[in-house]
Design a protein around this motif. Structure first.
Motif, PDB file in Angstrom:
ATOM      1  N   ILE A 274      -3.132 -15.492  -1.051  1.00 15.15           N
ATOM      2  CA  ILE A 274      -1.809 -15.428  -1.675  1.00 15.15           C
ATOM      3  C   ILE A 274      -1.463 -16.765  -2.318  1.00 15.15           C
ATOM      4  O   ILE A 274      -0.859 -16.828  -3.385  1.00 15.15           O
TER       5      ILE A 274
ATOM      6  N   ASP B 225       1.552  -6.220  -2.155  1.00 16.26           N
ATOM      7  CA  ASP B 225       1.828  -7.576  -1.670  1.00 16.26           C
ATOM      8  C   ASP B 225       2.302  -8.481  -2.807  1.00 16.26           C
ATOM      9  O   ASP B 225       3.230  -9.269  -2.657  1.00 16.26           O
TER      10      ASP B 225
ATOM     11  N   TRP C 144       5.807  -7.560  -3.674  1.00 16.43           N
ATOM     12  CA  TRP C 144       6.745  -8.051  -2.649  1.00 16.43           C
ATOM     13  C   TRP C 144       7.062  -9.527  -2.877  1.00 16.43           C
ATOM     14  O   TRP C 144       8.195  -9.974  -2.725  1.00 16.43           O
TER      15      TRP C 144
ATOM     16  N   GLY D 134      -1.728 -11.015   7.416  1.00 16.03           N
ATOM     17  CA  GLY D 134      -1.468 -10.270   6.190  1.00 16.03           C
ATOM     18  C   GLY D 134       0.016 -10.267   5.868  1.00 16.03           C
ATOM     19  O   GLY D 134       0.842 -10.638   6.699  1.00 16.03           O
ATOM     20  N   MET D 135       0.321  -9.834   4.640  1.00 18.95           N
ATOM     21  CA  MET D 135       1.714  -9.837   4.221  1.00 18.95           C
ATOM     22  C   MET D 135       2.547  -8.856   5.038  1.00 18.95           C
ATOM     23  O   MET D 135       3.716  -9.092   5.300  1.00 18.95           O
TER      24      MET D 135
ATOM     25  N   ARG E 195       5.931  -9.800   6.825  1.00 15.26           N
ATOM     26  CA  ARG E 195       7.133  -9.018   6.510  1.00 15.26           C
ATOM     27  C   ARG E 195       7.778  -8.536   7.804  1.00 15.26           C
ATOM     28  O   ARG E 195       8.978  -8.654   7.998  1.00 15.26           O
TER      29      ARG E 195
END
Ligand code: GLU
Length: 446
Positions: free
Chosen positions: A20, A60, A63, A249-250, A254
């Motif tokens: 990311i 992702d 987001w 992970g996202m 989250r």
């Protein structure tokens, strides 16, 4: 030519913070230059690529607000690779090899034993057409290597690492294509960077040696070499990015209540000479982005720092940004009162519960209970209004002789059931006259 960057993940797993970060930096580089940011799905490996990961990558990025201006999939571009490969064949820049992995390993060891660099010895270059025909007749299929030009020094001015120089003769001719015809990462990436008009390739420093050979592939295909920059890798606070962090992970972030603004603010500056700050405004992140501020040392990712930054970001988020995540009925004024007490938006629910009640009855010593009962009587006589807390407490100060903690704390406890929380002056109007009287009376009569 307009600056064009790309993020090129392989859809063989979920994106983690390291990926990311690369995506973000490419997005920022493009946005700052007013250019384009492209998504390239590197799915040449059909066996390991999965559609659900492609969907997760898109979700992702969305987001995080890193939408791409265009998208390509390598699996849809095999015809192009075939055509470009044919040009390299015609130009004599690729050649057929037959060594097995074991043979190559043996050669490597022998060279190392002789004190030579363990590069491929180009033995297959000596094969003639008759040899290839014999191999084919025996059912042996070739893999293909790129013929590096040993006379061509490899150099580029790296956007992060500064001037880079490599001696082509000290490197192995990279394998571009396997015996079954499938592609390794190297050539399709170059072909796509050319076809997609990529001007700036920004990726992890684990790709530096790939870049060294890819620089010659751009030239062999008659294309200008893009600007390259290789950023130091992301590591955990105690060294290597741990399994846990490495796979964060996202979706997990989250769920943990991390807001995209917080992750972006952290990853934009981590590993640079610029301070990590709770900047929620994307424009400010974009304008301050500067490759020259990137350090060579690994960037340290610390979850505790992310959590801290997240709280600071939550304290700034406007109501419209979080409205959908808030409990029914909670409005803008309640959000603004409650926001400074949150480390996650989801905690707003607990405070909204405090506003709407019922709240837990505190256990009071007798004199405190009497004091709270007195407060109920005073409040019942006061005109309700935005400044009611100030009028209530100054009246109580006079009548009870209490001050400081003794004056305020029993009221806070009776009204909220908690020892800490939002500013009472702002909270009381939200609780409302009826609710406040009810709570004070209940606590005062214990
Ligand atoms: N799919 C490659 C990777 O994830 C892309 C590398 C590149 O940016 O060229 O490592």
């Amino acid at each position: 030519m307009a600056t064009t960057t790309r993020f090129a993940p392989s859809p063989t797993g979920l994106l983690h913070v390291g990926n990311i970060r690369t995506a973000l930096h490419n997005w920022l580089l493009a946005r700052k230059a007013g250019g384009r940011f492209l998504l390239r799905i590197d799915d040449t490996d059909a066996a390991r690529s999965r559609e659900e990961y492609v969907a997760a990558i898109r979700a992702d990025l969305a987001w995080l607000g890193l939408a791409a201006d265009g998208e390509e999939r390598q699996s849809a571009r095999f015809d192009l690779y075939e055509r470009e490969f044919a040009r390299l064949v015609a130009a004599g820049r690729v050649y057929r090899c037959y060594e097995t992995a074991q043979e190559l390993e043996l050669k490597r060891k022998v060279r190392l034993g002789r004190g030579l660099p363990p590069v491929y010895d180009r033995a297959a270059l000596a094969l003639g057409e008759a040899d290839h025909a014999a191999k084919a007749a025996a059912g042996e299929l070739p893999h293909w290597r790129f013929l590096l030009d040993h006379d061509q020094p490899i150099a580029w001015d790296d956007g992060v690492r500064g001037p880079q120089r490599f001696d082509a003769a000290a490197m192995s001719d990279p394998v571009l294509r396997r015996a079954d015809g499938s592609w390794l990462y190297m050539l399709p990436s170059v072909i796509d960077d050319i076809a997609m008009g990529v001007t700036d390739v920004l990726r992890g420093e684990d790709h530096v040696s790939n870049t060294a050979t890819q620089v010659q592939m751009f030239a062999a295909l008659g294309a200008a070499v893009p600007a390259f920059a290789h950023e130091a890798l992301l590591v955990g606070s105690e060294g290597k990015l741990s399994k846990r962090l490495g796979s964060l992970g996202m979706a997990e972030l989250r769920e943990a209540g991390i807001e995209p603004e917080a992750l972006v603010a952290l990853l934009a500056r981590l590993g640079t000479s610029q301070p990590v700050e709770p900047i929620a405004a994307r424009g400010e992140i974009i304008t301050s982005f500067d490759l020259a501020s990137f350090g060579r040392a690994p960037a340290r990712f610390d979850e505790a720092e992310l959590t801290r930054l997240n709280a600071q970001i939550v304290h700034q988020l406007p109501f419209e940004r979080v409205a959908a995540q808030l409990p029914d009925g909670m409005g803008a004024s309640a959000w603004e009162v409650i926001r400074p007490n949150l480390s996650r938006v989801s905690e707003a629910g607990e405070w909204w519960q405090v506003v709407t009640g019922p709240v837990a009855l505190p256990e009071f010593a007798e004199d405190d209970a009497a004091y709270v009962a007195q407060a109920a009587a005073v409040l019942a006589e006061l005109a309700w209004g935005e400044d009611v807390w100030a009028r209530l407490t100054s009246s109580l100060q006079e009548s009870s002789g209490r001050k400081g903690k003794g004056l305020f704390q029993p009221l806070r406890l009776a009204l909220t059931g908690r020892e800490h929380g939002p500013d009472m002056a702002a909270l009381l109007p939200l609780i409302g006259r009826e609710g406040a009287l009810e709570r004070l009376e209940a606590a005062g009569s214990v």
